[in-house]
Design an enzyme around this catalytic site. Structure first.
Site, PDB file in Angstrom:
ATOM      1  N   SER A  92     -33.669  11.418  65.197  1.00  0.00           N
ATOM      2  CA  SER A  92     -34.324  12.802  64.755  1.00  0.00           C
ATOM      3  C   SER A  92     -35.160  13.368  66.098  1.00  0.00           C
ATOM      4  O   SER A  92     -35.957  12.723  66.598  1.00  0.00           O
ATOM      5  CB  SER A  92     -35.088  12.502  63.749  1.00  0.00           C
ATOM      6  OG  SER A  92     -34.683  12.089  62.545  1.00  0.00           O
TER       7      SER A  92
ATOM      8  N   MET B  51     -35.366   4.615  58.862  1.00  0.00           N
ATOM      9  CA  MET B  51     -34.066   4.691  57.943  1.00  0.00           C
ATOM     10  C   MET B  51     -32.802   4.711  58.485  1.00  0.00           C
ATOM     11  O   MET B  51     -31.877   5.176  57.809  1.00  0.00           O
ATOM     12  CB  MET B  51     -34.536   5.872  57.187  1.00  0.00           C
ATOM     13  CG  MET B  51     -35.769   5.941  56.507  1.00  0.00           C
ATOM     14  SD  MET B  51     -36.058   7.782  55.770  1.00  0.00           S
ATOM     15  CE  MET B  51     -37.927   7.654  55.219  1.00  0.00           C
TER      16      MET B  51
ATOM     17  N   GLU C   7     -28.919  10.305  52.476  1.00  0.00           N
ATOM     18  CA  GLU C   7     -28.104  11.636  52.157  1.00  0.00           C
ATOM     19  C   GLU C   7     -26.965  11.301  50.915  1.00  0.00           C
ATOM     20  O   GLU C   7     -26.186  12.477  50.747  1.00  0.00           O
ATOM     21  CB  GLU C   7     -27.411  12.162  53.346  1.00  0.00           C
ATOM     22  CG  GLU C   7     -28.293  12.493  54.578  1.00  0.00           C
ATOM     23  CD  GLU C   7     -27.808  12.671  55.769  1.00  0.00           C
ATOM     24  OE1 GLU C   7     -27.122  13.768  56.079  1.00  0.00           O
ATOM     25  OE2 GLU C   7     -27.628  11.900  56.720  1.00  0.00           O
TER      26      GLU C   7
ATOM     27  N   ALA D 135     -36.164   7.477  65.078  1.00  0.00           N
ATOM     28  CA  ALA D 135     -37.589   7.752  65.143  1.00  0.00           C
ATOM     29  C   ALA D 135     -37.847   6.655  64.312  1.00  0.00           C
ATOM     30  O   ALA D 135     -37.399   6.456  63.126  1.00  0.00           O
ATOM     31  CB  ALA D 135     -37.671   9.198  64.497  1.00  0.00           C
TER      32      ALA D 135
HETATM   33  N1  HPA Z   1     -40.836   5.482  57.760  1.00  0.00           N
HETATM   34  C1  HPA Z   1     -39.720   5.523  57.736  1.00  0.00           C
HETATM   35  N2  HPA Z   1     -38.780   6.132  58.524  1.00  0.00           N
HETATM   36  C2  HPA Z   1     -39.441   6.720  59.462  1.00  0.00           C
HETATM   37  C3  HPA Z   1     -40.736   6.905  59.639  1.00  0.00           C
HETATM   38  C4  HPA Z   1     -41.558   6.273  58.981  1.00  0.00           C
HETATM   39  O1  HPA Z   1     -42.851   5.955  58.993  1.00  0.00           O
HETATM   40  N3  HPA Z   1     -40.891   7.579  60.762  1.00  0.00           N
HETATM   41  C5  HPA Z   1     -39.732   7.794  61.285  1.00  0.00           C
HETATM   42  N4  HPA Z   1     -38.807   7.500  60.398  1.00  0.00           N
END
Ligand code: HPA
Length: 287
Positions: free
Chosen positions: A31, A218, A87, A114
Site C-alpha cells: 500500500s 494483512m 477482499e 505496509a
Molecule cells: N494492522 C494490520 N495491517 C496493517 C497495519 C496494522 O496496524 N498497518 C498497515 N497494515
C-alpha cells in the site's frame, strides 16, 4: 480448467508480453509504495485486467498492473498492487500471481508491505527486513491436493516443505549492506499476518507481542509460503506505516497507512537501486 492450467495460461500470456525481457527478480509493492514502479526504465505495462484468470485489486492505493523493465540496470517485474484475502478472494486466488511468477522462472521475490509496528522503538516510516513470520490468517494457501508441477526448481513442489529460512539470510544480509550504504537503518523483525480487514484490538496486539511478533499486517505470508513451495528465494520488507493498535495516540485508518507509505517510497527506491544488482549477481545462471 485446472488451477495449474490457469497459471500456465497466464504465464504464457505474460511471457509473450515481456518479449525479449527475461526478469529473474520480482518486486511486489504494498500500500502506498507505488513510486518504485514509476522508476522502472522503458516499462512494459500490463494491467492485471488483461491477464487471463488474474485477480483484480479492489483496494485504493493498489493500482493493479505489472510494470516490467530495468531497475538499477536489472530486469525486473514489479507488481504494482496485490490482492488480499479480506477482499473476498480465496487463498488460491490471493497466491495466483505468485504461482504465475514461478511458472515464468523467477528466482527471487521481494515482498513489500505496509505494517503496524508492535516492537518498542519502531518509528513511522522505518523499513524492517523480515527475519520470520507468524501465520495467524487462519488458512494455509498450499492446503488441498499438492500439485507437484509447481516444483519448477529441483527439490521443490513437495507436499511438506521446510520453512526454517522462509526469508533468505543471503538476501537479508545484502539488504542490510545496501541500507547501510544508503545511510539509513534497516531493522529486522517478525511479521504476524492477520486476515483483516478490521485492524486489531489493543488486546490482540499485546497477545501478538507476547507471541514474538514485532510487526502486524494483512498480506505477504500467503505469498511467502507459496514462493517457498516453488523454491523461490524471498526477501520481505515492511514499511512501518503506523504504530499498532493501542500503541499510538490516534485511531488507525487506511488513509494514515497510505500516507506513511508515500513518505517512505523514495527510501525504498534508493534501497532497491543498490540492492538489485547485488541480488541479481548471486542468482543461478539461466538454465
Ligand atoms: N494492522 C494490520 N495491517 C496493517 C497495519 C496494522 O496496524 N498497518 C498497515 N497494515
Amino acid at each position: 480448467m485446472t488451477y495449474f492450467d490457469q497459471v500456465s495460461e497466464a504465464a504464457a500470456f505474460l511471457k509473450a508480453g515481456l518479449g525479449s525481457l527475461t526478469p529473474k527478480i520480482c518486486i511486489v509493492l504494498g500500500s502506498g509504495l507505488g513510486a518504485v514502479a514509476d522508476a522502472v526504465a522503458d516499462p512494459i505495462l500490463i494491467p492485471y485486467a488483461e491477464i487471463p484468470h488474474f485477480p483484480q485489486s479492489t483496494v485504493a492505493g493498489h493500482s493493479g498492473r505489472i510494470v516490467a523493465g530495468l531497475l538499477g540496470e536489472v530486469p525486473v517485474v514489479v507488481m504494482q498492487g496485490r490482492v488480499h484475502f479480506y477482499e473476498g478472494y480465496t487463498p488460491h486466488q490471493v497466491t495466483f500471481p505468485m504461482r504465475v511468477l514461478g511458472a515464468l522462472g523467477l528466482q527471487a521475490v521481494v515482498l513489500t508491505n505496509a505494517a503496524g509496528g508492535i516492537a518498542e522503538g519502531y518509528r513511522i516510516g522505518q523499513l524492517v527486513a523480515l527475519s520470520d513470520h507468524i501465520n495467524h490468517m487462519g488458512f494455509n494457501p498450499v492446503a488441498g491436493p499438492n500439485e507437484p508441477r509447481f516444483g519448477f526448481k529441483p527439490g521443490s513442489g513437495l507436499r511438506f516443505f521446510d520453512m526454517t529460512e522462509a526469508y533468505s539470510k543471503r538476501l537479508r544480509s545484502l539488504a542490510h549492506e545496501a541500507a547501510a550504504a544508503e545511510g539509513f537503518p534497516l531493522d529486522e523483525g517478525v511479521y504476524l499476518a492477520v486476515s483483516g480487514p478490521s485492524f486489531e484490538t489493543p488486546a490482540e496486539i499485546r497477545a501478538f507481542r507476547t507471541l514474538g511478533a514485532t510487526l502486524v499486517g494483512m498480506s505477504t505470508v500467503p505469498e511467502t509460503i507459496v514462493a517457498r513451495h516453488m523454491g523461490i528465494e524471498v526477501l520481505g520488507i515492511s514499511c512501518v506505516t503506523n504504530l499498532a493498535s493501542g500503541l499510538g495516540a490516534t485511531p488507525l485508518s487506511h488513509e494514515e497507512v497510505f500516507a506513511a507509505g508515500r513518505l517512505v517510497e523514495q527510501k525504498l527506491l534508493s534501497l532497491f537501486k543498490r540492492l538489485l544488482p547485488e541480488m541479481a549477481a548471486g542468482l543461478e545462471p539461466k538454465p
